[in-house]
Design an enzyme around this catalytic site. Structure first.
Site, PDB file in Angstrom:
ATOM      1  N   GLU A 258      27.033   2.220   3.687  1.00 17.56           N
ATOM      2  CA  GLU A 258      26.490   1.123   2.899  1.00 17.56           C
ATOM      3  C   GLU A 258      27.612   0.748   1.951  1.00 17.56           C
ATOM      4  OE1 GLU A 258      25.248  -0.404  -0.232  1.00 17.56           O
ATOM      5  OE2 GLU A 258      23.835   1.240  -0.549  1.00 17.56           O
ATOM      6  N   CYS A 297      25.201  -2.824  -5.627  1.00 13.15           N
ATOM      7  CA  CYS A 297      25.584  -3.214  -4.269  1.00 13.15           C
ATOM      8  C   CYS A 297      24.805  -4.432  -3.804  1.00 13.15           C
ATOM      9  CB  CYS A 297      25.383  -2.042  -3.314  1.00 13.15           C
ATOM     10  SG  CYS A 297      23.774  -1.278  -3.454  1.00 13.15           S
TER      11      CYS A 297
HETATM   12  P1  NDP Z   1      35.029   4.310  -3.336  1.00 16.57           P
HETATM   13  O1  NDP Z   1      34.870   3.850  -1.953  1.00 16.57           O
HETATM   14  O2  NDP Z   1      36.371   4.524  -3.858  1.00 16.57           O
HETATM   15  O3  NDP Z   1      34.229   5.655  -3.574  1.00 16.57           O
HETATM   16  C1  NDP Z   1      32.947   5.871  -3.048  1.00 16.57           C
HETATM   17  C2  NDP Z   1      32.745   7.353  -2.856  1.00 16.57           C
HETATM   18  O4  NDP Z   1      33.677   7.819  -1.877  1.00 16.57           O
HETATM   19  C3  NDP Z   1      33.024   8.167  -4.097  1.00 16.57           C
HETATM   20  O5  NDP Z   1      32.137   9.255  -4.143  1.00 16.57           O
HETATM   21  C4  NDP Z   1      34.433   8.639  -3.889  1.00 16.57           C
HETATM   22  O6  NDP Z   1      34.727   9.804  -4.599  1.00 16.57           O
HETATM   23  C5  NDP Z   1      34.413   8.901  -2.410  1.00 16.57           C
HETATM   24  N1  NDP Z   1      35.709   8.945  -1.794  1.00 16.57           N
HETATM   25  C6  NDP Z   1      36.769   8.154  -2.020  1.00 16.57           C
HETATM   26  N2  NDP Z   1      37.777   8.515  -1.226  1.00 16.57           N
HETATM   27  C7  NDP Z   1      37.357   9.557  -0.485  1.00 16.57           C
HETATM   28  C8  NDP Z   1      37.949  10.382   0.493  1.00 16.57           C
HETATM   29  N3  NDP Z   1      39.181  10.181   0.903  1.00 16.57           N
HETATM   30  N4  NDP Z   1      37.214  11.377   1.022  1.00 16.57           N
HETATM   31  C9  NDP Z   1      35.947  11.588   0.635  1.00 16.57           C
HETATM   32  N5  NDP Z   1      35.340  10.843  -0.299  1.00 16.57           N
HETATM   33  C10 NDP Z   1      36.035   9.835  -0.848  1.00 16.57           C
HETATM   34  O7  NDP Z   1      34.247   3.316  -4.213  1.00 16.57           O
HETATM   35  P2  NDP Z   1      34.081   3.348  -5.778  1.00 16.57           P
HETATM   36  O8  NDP Z   1      32.796   3.990  -6.055  1.00 16.57           O
HETATM   37  O9  NDP Z   1      35.246   3.911  -6.492  1.00 16.57           O
HETATM   38  O10 NDP Z   1      34.060   1.822  -6.025  1.00 16.57           O
HETATM   39  C11 NDP Z   1      35.129   1.022  -5.607  1.00 16.57           C
HETATM   40  C12 NDP Z   1      34.602  -0.265  -5.053  1.00 16.57           C
HETATM   41  O11 NDP Z   1      33.607  -0.020  -4.057  1.00 16.57           O
HETATM   42  C13 NDP Z   1      33.883  -1.095  -6.064  1.00 16.57           C
HETATM   43  O12 NDP Z   1      34.781  -1.837  -6.806  1.00 16.57           O
HETATM   44  C14 NDP Z   1      33.000  -1.920  -5.196  1.00 16.57           C
HETATM   45  O13 NDP Z   1      33.686  -3.025  -4.710  1.00 16.57           O
HETATM   46  C15 NDP Z   1      32.651  -1.010  -4.083  1.00 16.57           C
HETATM   47  N6  NDP Z   1      31.352  -0.401  -4.267  1.00 16.57           N
HETATM   48  C16 NDP Z   1      30.343  -0.835  -3.514  1.00 16.57           C
HETATM   49  C17 NDP Z   1      29.125  -0.281  -3.663  1.00 16.57           C
HETATM   50  C18 NDP Z   1      28.024  -0.702  -2.845  1.00 16.57           C
HETATM   51  O14 NDP Z   1      26.986  -0.049  -2.882  1.00 16.57           O
HETATM   52  N7  NDP Z   1      28.123  -1.747  -2.074  1.00 16.57           N
HETATM   53  C19 NDP Z   1      28.825   0.729  -4.654  1.00 16.57           C
HETATM   54  C20 NDP Z   1      29.970   1.127  -5.406  1.00 16.57           C
HETATM   55  C21 NDP Z   1      31.185   0.588  -5.173  1.00 16.57           C
HETATM   56  P3  NDP Z   1      35.644   9.770  -5.905  1.00 16.57           P
HETATM   57  O15 NDP Z   1      34.925   9.018  -6.918  1.00 16.57           O
HETATM   58  O16 NDP Z   1      35.776  11.215  -6.238  1.00 16.57           O
HETATM   59  O17 NDP Z   1      36.928   9.141  -5.501  1.00 16.57           O
END
Ligand code: NDP
Length: 676
Positions: A258, A297
């Protein structure tokens, strides 16, 4: 100031931050206040603990036992809401935002608890759909079943909903009977950590059912098998990276995603200024832009209005947004708090600049806005920003750039087809909303956009008071969307539980399927000759226990009497010639409801006993007309039993009425509530 240590819970132990820990800053002040992560976390031991200890313990429980467990967890979390609120202010969220995240998460858990009790069996096998007739004589049948996967669910969550994001995935997972390892986004993991602590310390969960990774998950995904599931919420980039993991691809590990979504809201052509729909539209858009400071989201990123109304919408929306008090989320007067981090603020401003290449900013200036009780320099505050894109057909970035903050772009449409085409430029969304009072508009928009959306929210003057909001995913309804939204699906009631189970087509005899599904199947053995089943308590009745009644002849007097007594003098029961002209009847026939009443008279046991109430009747079919002189008899078989409380349970009876030639006249399922 010493930093709060945000721990992980791994293989039964709390593990404090260590090597590779990351610092977490307050969204309000920018001050570091916590640290999380430990590169020495033994991810293999965590997976084994879940698979070998948590999974077997959960699978031993029935769906109902797990549903009760969810209810108890939700009640426990409810008792600690204030502590979660207090901590969550650091994420920049206001008290209203907490209601969505914390109360919303707990509410979601309650809904799954209740659905588990009402819609799933008190057993280990969930029957998916109806029996399939695979043979002429009914001796070989098919039934789809779902059973829990034997692996572990890895939940990787976004920063924006540290509690709801966890619970909306955890509730269906635990209900399915699968243990979970939760990995919240590091930026807000301290709130999730507290919620996990509360749940673990309650002692409600079996060991191994829930573990937590605060910080990075190391190489956990490299150890997954075909029995594991990854459920991810976050950015499209991370989703793409993770789903390409060769182990995930090789082992066909389920990957539910998602991710970013350029959700749209369409103003119907009928919803002109002065209508309740116009005001509603402005209210919904402004709320979606500012709740959680736009870090949702499902937030509305693209506002699609008739060309003729664009000016009016900009004006009304700007007036409303201007009233949004931005500030320290702990202040009661604050309507919009901060973004989660300065990194997120930089990202939102950069994305707003990209949108600005194709659209003019018509409201909000990130270089000049007021913040109450905090400062714009260190806190991650941004103002709501509204852009206007005058040429949405030739623009690209407004349709593919998600500024994950209070940023939205308005664009005009010529006609409804144009509105649909613009909405679909999002290439797959979690939700599109439509504000219209015109059913034809709604029909066209739904047919035109449904394939691109996980959810379509239609609102108007009739539903606005009780509607749940464009941005609220509900546990009853699916959440997820095609394409850019990740292609995944979560929640949607029992559908969401099925993501953590395997669906298997079972083929076999009625006896086999009856015993497997704990539900009697026609053709399976019947248990005869016991005392009248209405004299036997819920706990004494067996599946397949059957009563065959004496027969009763239906007379013309019976039909006449029933007709005049009830007032049902429909011609088919009263007029022989008219009835005979009807292709379904040979002449005057008995009322179907007369047959049901006689059936009850035939099978009932009149004395006070364990049957407490007749609570319903399902799937009634009349197969063959009954005329005066015919006789009917009843077969009543215990089909399914569902315990409701310690005192009583629901019995579902399979009932057939047959005539003097043993032809089926009617069939239905009768529901009674029986004392335990
Ligand atoms: P990310 O995709 O960076 O992170 C989402 C999750 O993935 C976090 O728990 C993060 O952990 C984890 N993650 C990141 N890299 C890895 C990896 N290599 N291996 C395993 N887990 C990983 O999104 P963010 O939450 O930082 O948000 C960034 C952007 O994502 C926002 O600006 C927005 O555009 C979008 N977003 C969209 C959402 C939605 O529901 N549509 C919700 C939130 C964000 P960690 O924090 O430890 O890096």
């Amino acid at each position: 100031m010493s930093l709060q240590q945000i721990s992980s819970f791994a293989a039964g132990q709390w593990v404090a931050p260590g090597n590779g820990a990351r610092t977490i800053a307050s969204a309000i002040t920018g001050e570091p206040f916590a640290t999380a992560g430990n590169s020495a976390l033994d991810v293999q031991a965590m997976l084994e603990f879940a698979r070998n200890t948590g999974g077997p313990a959960l699978r031993q429980m029935t769906f109902h036992q797990r549903a009760k467990m969810l209810k108890a967890l939700a009640q426990t979390l409810s008792g600690h809401k204030q502590a979660l609120y207090d901590l969550s202010f650091n994420t920049g969220a206001t008290q209203n935002d907490h209601l969505i995240d914390i109360d919303g998460g707990i509410g979601t858990m309650f809904v799954f608890a209740s659905k588990g009790r009402r819609e799933m069996p008190d057993g280990h096998v969930y029957l998916d759909g109806d029996l399939e007739q695979l043979s002429r004589n009914g001796t070989f049948l098919g039934q789809h079943i779902c059973t829990p996967l034997h692996g572990v669910a890895i939940h990787i969550n976004a920063f924006n909903f540290p509690v709801w994001g966890m619970l909306e995935k955890l509730a269906p997972t635990l209900l399915a009977g699968v243990p979970a390892i939760v990995k919240p986004a590091t930026n807000s993991c301290y709130v999730t950590e507290l919620a996990v602590r509360i749940m673990l310390e309650s002692g409600i969960l079996p060991a191994g059912a829930l573990q937590l990774v605060s910080g990075g998950i190391g190489d956990m995904l490299d150890h997954l098998t075909c029995q594991d599931v990854v459920s991810f919420t976050g950015s499209a980039d991370t989703a793409l990276k993770l789903r390409q993991n060769p182990v995930i691809l090789n082992n066909s590990v389920r990957f539910v995603a998602e991710q970013d979504s350029l959700n749209a809201s369409i103003l119907g052509p009928d919803a002109v200024p002065g209508t309740p729909e116009f005001d509603l539209f402005v209210k919904e858009v402004s709320r979606e832009m500012t709740t959680k400071a736009g870090q949702k989201c499902t937030a509305i990123r693209r506002i699609i209005a008739p060309d003729t109304q664009v000016e009016a919408v900009i004006e009304a929306l700007s007036a409303r947004l201007a009233k949004t008090t931005i500030g320290d989320p702990r202040l009661e007067t604050t309507r919009m708090g901060a973004l989660v981090s300065s990194g997120q603020k930089a990202d939102v401003l950069a994305k707003a600049d990209i949108i600005g290449q194709e659209a003019e900013r018509v409201f909000g200036d990130p270089t000049a806005f007021d913040v109450d009780g905090a400062d714009t320099k260190n806190g991650a505050f941004v103002p709501p920003m509204l852009f206007h894109c005058a040429d949405p057909d030739n623009a690209q970035r407004v349709h593919d750039t998600e500024a994950f903050g209070p940023v939205s772009t308005i664009m005009g449409y010529r006609d409804l087809d144009h509105a649909i085409a613009i909405a679909n430029r999002g290439q797959g969304s979690l939700v599109t909303s439509l504000i219209t009072h015109d059913t034809e508009v709604a029909q066209n928009v739904v047919i035109g956009t449904a394939a691109y959306n996980g959810r379509i929210y239609i609102n108007d003057r009739d539903s606005m008071k009780e509607s749940t909001g464009h941005g609220s995913p509900l546990p009853h309804m699916v959440h997820g969307g095609p394409g850019r939204a990740g292609g995944g699906e979560e929640m949607g009631g029992v559908r969401g539980v099925q993501h953590y189970m395997q669906r298997t087509a079972i083929q076999g005899s009625p006896r086999m399927l009856s015993s497997l599904g704990k539900k009697w199947v026609p053709g399976a053995p019947e248990i005869q000759g016991l005392a009248h089943p209405f004299t036997r308590k819920f706990g004494e009745l067996s599946i397949g226990e059957t009563l065959n009644t004496a027969s009763r002849t239906i007379t013309l007097d019976d039909i006449e009497h029933f007709a005049h007594f009830t007032g049902d003098t429909f011609y088919a029961h009263m007029d022989d010639d008219a009835a005979a002209r009807n292709p379904f009847f040979p002449g005057r026939v008995a009322h179907g409801y007369l047959l049901l009443s006689f059936a009850a008279g035939l099978f009932v046991e009149p004395n006070e006993g364990p049957v407490l109430a007749n609570t319903g009747l399902d799937g009634l079919r009349f197969m063959k007309p009954v005329v005066a002189g015919d006789s009917i008899k009843v077969r009543l078989t215990v089909k399914q039993k569902t315990q409701r409380t310690d005192e009583y349970g629901e019995v579902r009876w399979h009932v057939t009425l047959t005539n003097q030639d043993d032809e089926m006249v009617a069939e239905y399922e009768l529901l009674t509530m029986n004392a335990y």
